[in-house]
Design a protein around this motif. Structure first.
Motif, PDB file in Angstrom:
ATOM      1  N   LEU A 101       4.857 -13.786  -2.357  1.00 19.03           N
ATOM      2  CA  LEU A 101       5.534 -14.122  -3.616  1.00 19.03           C
ATOM      3  C   LEU A 101       5.837 -15.619  -3.688  1.00 19.03           C
ATOM      4  O   LEU A 101       5.702 -16.237  -4.754  1.00 19.03           O
ATOM      5  N   GLU A 129       8.346  -6.639   4.697  1.00 20.59           N
ATOM      6  CA  GLU A 129       9.179  -7.352   3.731  1.00 20.59           C
ATOM      7  C   GLU A 129       8.951  -8.858   3.827  1.00 20.59           C
ATOM      8  O   GLU A 129       8.884  -9.563   2.817  1.00 20.59           O
ATOM      9  N   ILE A 141       5.541  -9.807   2.213  1.00 23.13           N
ATOM     10  CA  ILE A 141       5.639  -9.746   0.752  1.00 23.13           C
ATOM     11  C   ILE A 141       6.372 -10.978   0.210  1.00 23.13           C
ATOM     12  O   ILE A 141       5.953 -11.580  -0.789  1.00 23.13           O
ATOM     13  N   LYS A 142       7.456 -11.380   0.883  1.00 26.91           N
ATOM     14  CA  LYS A 142       8.205 -12.567   0.455  1.00 26.91           C
ATOM     15  C   LYS A 142       7.337 -13.821   0.551  1.00 26.91           C
ATOM     16  O   LYS A 142       7.385 -14.694  -0.325  1.00 26.91           O
ATOM     17  N   ILE A 147       2.474  -1.304  -1.962  1.00 29.08           N
ATOM     18  CA  ILE A 147       2.361  -2.488  -1.119  1.00 29.08           C
ATOM     19  C   ILE A 147       3.345  -2.426   0.041  1.00 29.08           C
ATOM     20  O   ILE A 147       3.070  -2.902   1.145  1.00 29.08           O
ATOM     21  N   THR A 148       4.502  -1.797  -0.172  1.00 23.70           N
ATOM     22  CA  THR A 148       5.506  -1.683   0.893  1.00 23.70           C
ATOM     23  C   THR A 148       5.042  -0.749   2.013  1.00 23.70           C
ATOM     24  O   THR A 148       5.614  -0.773   3.105  1.00 23.70           O
ATOM     25  N   LYS A 175      -1.487  -7.692  -2.917  1.00 28.59           N
ATOM     26  CA  LYS A 175      -2.324  -6.481  -3.030  1.00 28.59           C
ATOM     27  C   LYS A 175      -3.808  -6.812  -2.863  1.00 28.59           C
ATOM     28  O   LYS A 175      -4.516  -6.125  -2.122  1.00 28.59           O
ATOM     29  N   THR A 222       2.370  -9.916  -4.733  1.00 29.94           N
ATOM     30  CA  THR A 222       2.882  -9.412  -3.452  1.00 29.94           C
ATOM     31  C   THR A 222       1.804  -9.241  -2.391  1.00 29.94           C
ATOM     32  O   THR A 222       2.093  -8.781  -1.286  1.00 29.94           O
ATOM     33  N   THR A 252       0.108  -3.168 -11.063  1.00 31.39           N
ATOM     34  CA  THR A 252       1.478  -3.594 -10.790  1.00 31.39           C
ATOM     35  C   THR A 252       2.483  -2.463 -10.949  1.00 31.39           C
ATOM     36  O   THR A 252       3.652  -2.623 -10.601  1.00 31.39           O
ATOM     37  N   GLY A 298       1.935  -2.428  -6.630  1.00 29.43           N
ATOM     38  CA  GLY A 298       2.950  -3.377  -6.185  1.00 29.43           C
ATOM     39  C   GLY A 298       3.132  -4.471  -7.212  1.00 29.43           C
ATOM     40  O   GLY A 298       2.214  -4.758  -7.992  1.00 29.43           O
ATOM     41  N   ARG A 353       2.585 -17.496  -4.522  1.00 28.50           N
ATOM     42  CA  ARG A 353       2.241 -17.335  -5.942  1.00 28.50           C
ATOM     43  C   ARG A 353       3.139 -18.189  -6.818  1.00 28.50           C
ATOM     44  O   ARG A 353       2.679 -18.878  -7.736  1.00 28.50           O
TER      45      ARG A 353
END
Length: 276
Positions: free
Chosen positions: A125, A118, A121-122, A112-113, A14, A12, A89, A8, A128
């Protein structure tokens, strides 16, 4: 050896889910950013997050250093590892790591999906990007020696056991790497001295600090201090108490890893006691 790739984009989430994914595929062994992890313990490797630049971090994660690679390979053999999860990645990154470690082809791939929504994951991100936080899938005590002064917080993972009931199933560590665009921070030696002076002033039997020296190295802080004690105290017991209390407060307030603390009873003074 069975090799599973966990793939991923960077940031995200992982590493946050790595332990769960590994267990689901029948292994305790994980390769993550240059580290070889078994369960909740780092058993070999050097974290890419310790590197001073992003390029150096990528090279470390890809095992371009011969000594680093040999260390991890030898450890895998010593533990007779039958299955290994490699975090990367991209497909290419996972396959490159597997090739350099000589563990054979990547036989399974998890994205990762497949394990995160979703929205999750957002959120990862965003964390980070805005805060520069990275997760390492081991408890804080495992990496404190390598990330002295760079801790943000430990991340405890719970599992629901019933209504209103949760069980602690693991702990991960959140760090801000040295190459983070969020920047570094430093703690002056005088700040350390002020903390130590405050702590020792509250310990019965200590009169004052007569000499203090702190050396902040990449692996942690080295402290030397001479104390003037009050006559009548149990010196050995008192020095041990000073070490314990000072260490506890420095770790709590600064996240620095104390590598060594030498405390010397330099002299004694008489104390005039008030008569009741």
């Amino acid at each position: 050896m069975k090799v599973i790739g966990f793939i991923g984009p960077s940031g995200t989430g992982k590493s946050h889910r790595a332990s769960w994914v590994a267990r689901e595929h029948g292994t305790d062994y994980i390769i993550d950013d240059g580290l070889l992890i078994k369960g909740n313990q780092i058993i070999a490797g050097i974290s890419a997050k310790r590197e001073s630049t992003k390029i150096a971090s990528i090279k470390r994660a890809l095992f371009t250093d011969k000594k680093h690679t040999e260390d991890v390979v030898n450890t895998l053999r010593r533990y007779n590892t039958q299955a290994l999860l490699i975090i990367g990645t991209s497909d290419g990154m996972v396959e490159t790591i597997a090739d350099r470690l000589g563990v054979g082809p990547v036989t399974e791939k998890v994205f990762i999906t497949d394990v995160a929504s979703e929205y999750e994951i957002k959120q990862a991100l965003s964390t980070r990007r805005e805060q520069g936080k990275h997760v390492i899938p081991v408890p804080t005590f495992e990496i404190k020696k390598d990330f002295s002064g760079y801790f943000l917080d430990p991340l405890q993972i719970f599992r629901r056991k019933g209504k209103g009931s949760y069980q602690l199933v693991g702990e991960k560590s959140v760090v801000r790497p040295t190459f983070s665009y969020m920047g570094n921070y430093t703690i002056s030696d005088y700040t350390i001295y002020q903390i130590v002076e405050h702590v020792t002033s509250g310990i019965e039997g200590v009169s004052k600090i007569s000499r203090f020296r702190a050396e902040n190295r990449p692996d942690g802080i080295y402290i030397e201090m001479d104390l003037v004690l009050i006559y009548g105290c149990l010196i050995k017991q008192l020095l041990r108490e000073v070490q314990e209390k000072v260490s506890e407060q420095i770790v709590h307030l600064t996240a620095l890893n104390i590598k060594r603390m030498n405390v010397v009873a330099k002299s004694l003074v008489m104390e005039n006691k008030k008569q009741n």
